[in-house]
Motif scaffolding. Sequence first.
Motif: not given
Length: 290
Positions: A23-24, A26-27, A186, A189, A243, A245-247, A249
């Motif tokens: 769900t996340q 590496e950006p 997730s 999150e 993924p 969890d990081d909007k 990205n």
Amino acid sequence: MNIKTSEFKVPEGIAVDLSRLPTQVEPVYRSKKEYKELLAEQVAALSAQQQLQYADNSHSLLLIFQAMDAAGKDGVIKHVMSGVNPQGCQVFSFKHPSAQELDHDFLWRTTQCLPERGRIGIFNRSYYEEVLIVRVHPEILKNQKLPDSLLNDDAIWPNRYKSIVDFEQHMHRNGTKVIKFFLHLSKDEQRKRFIDRIDQPEKNWKFTIADINERQHWDDYMRAYESCLSATSTECSPWYVVPADDKKNARLIVSQVILDAYKDMDMKYPETSEERRQELLSIREQLIND
């Protein structure tokens, strides 16, 4: 920016296990400033491609977004498509079906909203709700007035998957490219984002008790999504598990997937004949001397 979109694509015929998919990740950006710069580049590139698509007028593009509540569908659509000419893009959000829609097959209401040639259509939720929320809440089927013989649990979902795959293949054969995104959020999150919506008064409108009720069915939804993604991701109309969890990205990944899809469309601006060119030059001369 280096994003390998193939890493997020669901191969045809593969059984999906969402617990094994991140769900996340590496950006691809190192700072908020760089994120804005990268997104601006992507948005400009998308705008140019959509203009070419409109001029070519032989392809349409349908983008489908599905996710759990608070996964960021609205934000992705808003930010990624912000530079596209509104005349070339339409967004449809599908909620509870009306009485008229319930009197038709489950693909009817969305079929009416398919994009015209040269345009982008965006479905914020879609006909996939009929194998997701309806599967988690099978009592919804009672309102769809289907013959009892069709309500066999072992048959109805495979049959709907087949109808969807056949429908998307039909669109593909007629020049509509379908790309489907599942924003993979997730459960932890989602909890944080729900709390944020409660804590910030300007976001209170985004939160309802229904959101919490649906959260109680999290595991059921994950199983429904896994079954759906496994059965309906095809080479011509693939699913991408992004993924979420990081909007920021997620937006960059989605924009790159769309740009990659455009590369396969073989579009070009209409050619001008020599006769037409001479006509335009004559008109130009008249305008200069006007």
